[in-house]
Structure formats: structure tokens, C-alpha cells
Design an enzyme around this catalytic site. Sequence first.
Site, short mmCIF file in Angstrom:
data_model
loop_
_atom_site.label_atom_id
_atom_site.label_comp_id
_atom_site.label_asym_id
_atom_site.label_seq_id
_atom_site.Cartn_x
_atom_site.Cartn_y
_atom_site.Cartn_z
N SER A 290 0.49 -1.21 -0.09
CA SER A 290 0.28 0.09 0.30
C SER A 290 0.92 1.51 0.49
O SER A 290 2.17 1.57 0.47
CB SER A 290 -0.97 0.03 1.62
OG SER A 290 -1.10 1.01 1.54
N TYR B 295 -2.24 -0.62 10.55
CA TYR B 295 -2.84 -1.05 8.98
C TYR B 295 -1.44 -1.07 7.87
O TYR B 295 -0.54 -1.87 7.95
CB TYR B 295 -3.23 -0.34 8.13
CG TYR B 295 -4.07 -0.67 6.82
CD1 TYR B 295 -3.70 -2.22 6.66
CD2 TYR B 295 -3.61 0.10 6.15
CE1 TYR B 295 -4.01 -2.51 5.31
CE2 TYR B 295 -3.39 -0.06 4.27
CZ TYR B 295 -3.96 -1.21 4.55
OH TYR B 295 -3.53 -2.20 3.03
N LYS C 296 1.70 -3.21 6.49
CA LYS C 296 2.30 -3.17 5.45
C LYS C 296 4.17 -2.99 5.46
O LYS C 296 4.24 -4.26 4.18
CB LYS C 296 1.42 -2.19 4.47
CG LYS C 296 0.17 -2.46 4.19
CD LYS C 296 0.13 -4.15 3.04
CE LYS C 296 -1.80 -4.42 3.55
NZ LYS C 296 -1.50 -5.94 2.06
#
Length: 347
Positions: free
Chosen positions: A124, A148, A152
Site C-alpha cells: 500500500s 494497518y 504492510k
Amino acid sequence: MAVLVTGGAGYIGSHTCLELLNAGYEIVVVDNLANSSMESLRRVKELTGKDFTFYETDLLDREAMEIIFEQNEIEAVIHLAGFKAVGESVRLPLRYYHNNITGTLVLCQLMQEYAVKAIVFSSSATVYGMSDSVPISEDFPLSATNAYGRTKLMIEEIMTDLYASDREWSIALLRYFNPIGAHSSGKLGEDPSGKPNNLMPYITQVAVGELTELHIYGSDYPTLDGTGVRDYIHVVDLARGHLKALEKVLSSTGVEAYNLGTGRGYSVMEMVISFEKVTGQHITYRMTDRRPGDIGICYSDPSKAARELGWVAQKGIEEMCEDAWRWQVNNPQGYNKEKPLLRAGIS
């Protein structure tokens, strides 16, 4: 030999499965259906006329995952499975770390055991954190502002270490910008659980009457109209990017990161105006305060993907809006409650 697609029933996963099948790949799909629907995969089969093997399995279940590797000849993995809501990750960081990182570790351990050393990872643009300049290229400093994004970034580091330990691995880290749109058939699209976190399904649900108004977070950014600017990419272009990355990892070794974006930023108000122009629908909106952690302008430099993968985004903003609206009209309440609206002005 098959390509294992984790999270294949999700928004990006289902579109990627469709493109893989249309390109002649054999696929095996694993998804725990925690935030997705079997209906998306049924429609992939309908659209392609091709069948594939599906396992309703959680990556955290090592024994169940091992059965998949035992029962199938896996050549490569496209890894999309994982929790993805930024706000939720801030509230429930341990849940995100356990699911996203431990699940990936289980997957990579099994890949290593079964000598499957080619993987395309769904990363991402959040790994760039609060970047203070644009366009963003792959050599920008990496950081994260929420759990989050950190999962990643940590997984990217794990995979980089994995290659350093064994140079037979081939790894593509795909840093997505802002996927929107839907398949042109209107049969595949984004089906968020509850209130949408992303702009386009928020807009389409206002247009279809599921939500009363769009909240625009921040009107005082240093942009042309004061609203935030993002790099929106059509989900079909994104799915095709996975195919190009798959070709790369099947034909070489190494670990490389690639931005998947258009290289062009659009503001929230530009998106609203484009949507209204394409669909003829009026979007009621209300300006509210900025959200903590949001930045004003974020868009990609996708030239590395063009140069090394031969991939360039093809679809423009109006096509993104048109396809997203077609999906919403045909599926006003998502996959499981199909009920077309006759009043909508698109077919």
C-alpha cells in the site's frame, strides 16, 4: 501448475482472479470470507466461463493451509489477504498485527517448505507515511502513521529479509494508491461492510439513496479547491498490474517495489463533479474537519512499473465513475441483496 490467490473473494482479489483466468492461468483461491462474499467468485466463474478451486480457509490455520499446498501444484502466490480498515487498525492494533503479519508468516513458511518462491504482495502507498512532496517514487523514505500501514511496511521488510536469506526468491511488492471503479459488466465491484471508508463507494451509496450525504473531510488543504488530492486508479488496471508483476516474479529473482497508480491526482471535489457529470446524479455533501493523519496531496510516480513491468494505467476518471455507478445500480445493497434500481440512468 496454479497461482494461489489469497483474499481472492475481495474487491481487488475478485478482479485479479478474473484477469488471471482470462489470461489463461489456473488459479486456486483461499479466503476466510470475513470481509468478502462467495457471490463474487460465483460471478467470476460466470464472467469467465472457467472453474477453479476455492478453499474457505484462514491463513492463521496452518494445518488447513498446508492441505492447500499438499493438494495443489502451486507455482506462485498473489497475496492479498489481510485486514485493511485504517480506523479499525488504530482501535485494534493487536488484531491487525496478529492477522496480517502472522498470516503472512504462515504463508511464507509453507511456501518455503513446498519450494514455492515467487510471490506478489499486496502492499500500500500507506508505507510512505506523511510524505511531504509529490509525485511519490519507490525510493522515498518509508514510515507509517497507523497499525494497518505498519503491518504492510513490516511485511515488506520481512520479505526483503527473506530474499536476503535465500536468493532463489522472487518478490514483487505492489504499493497501491487509491483503487476505485468496478468491472464494466456491473457484476463485480466494491462491497464494503457497513459505512464505507473509501470515497467512491461513499459517493455511490449517497447517489443510490443508501446514505443521505457525503462527508468531505477538510476544505482548507493547499489544493485548488481546498479538498484533499489522491491518485485514483481503476481496479481493473490494478488487477492487470498483478498479472504483469506475476510475469516478472515467474521469470526472475529478486525483491522489488512498484507503485501502482496513474501519476495524476484528483481532489475530492473533482471526483464529485466528475461523478455528477457522468451519471446525472446529484451528490449532497457536507464539509467537515480534517481527519487526523490525512495529508493534502498524494499521488504516485508510476514510471518504474512502466519501465520494468510494462504496465501503465489505461482508464480515466470518468470511466472509473461510470463503472462504479453501474456496479452500485445493479447491486444497491451489495452482493447478497441484488435488486436493480429502475430509476438509475445507466445500464
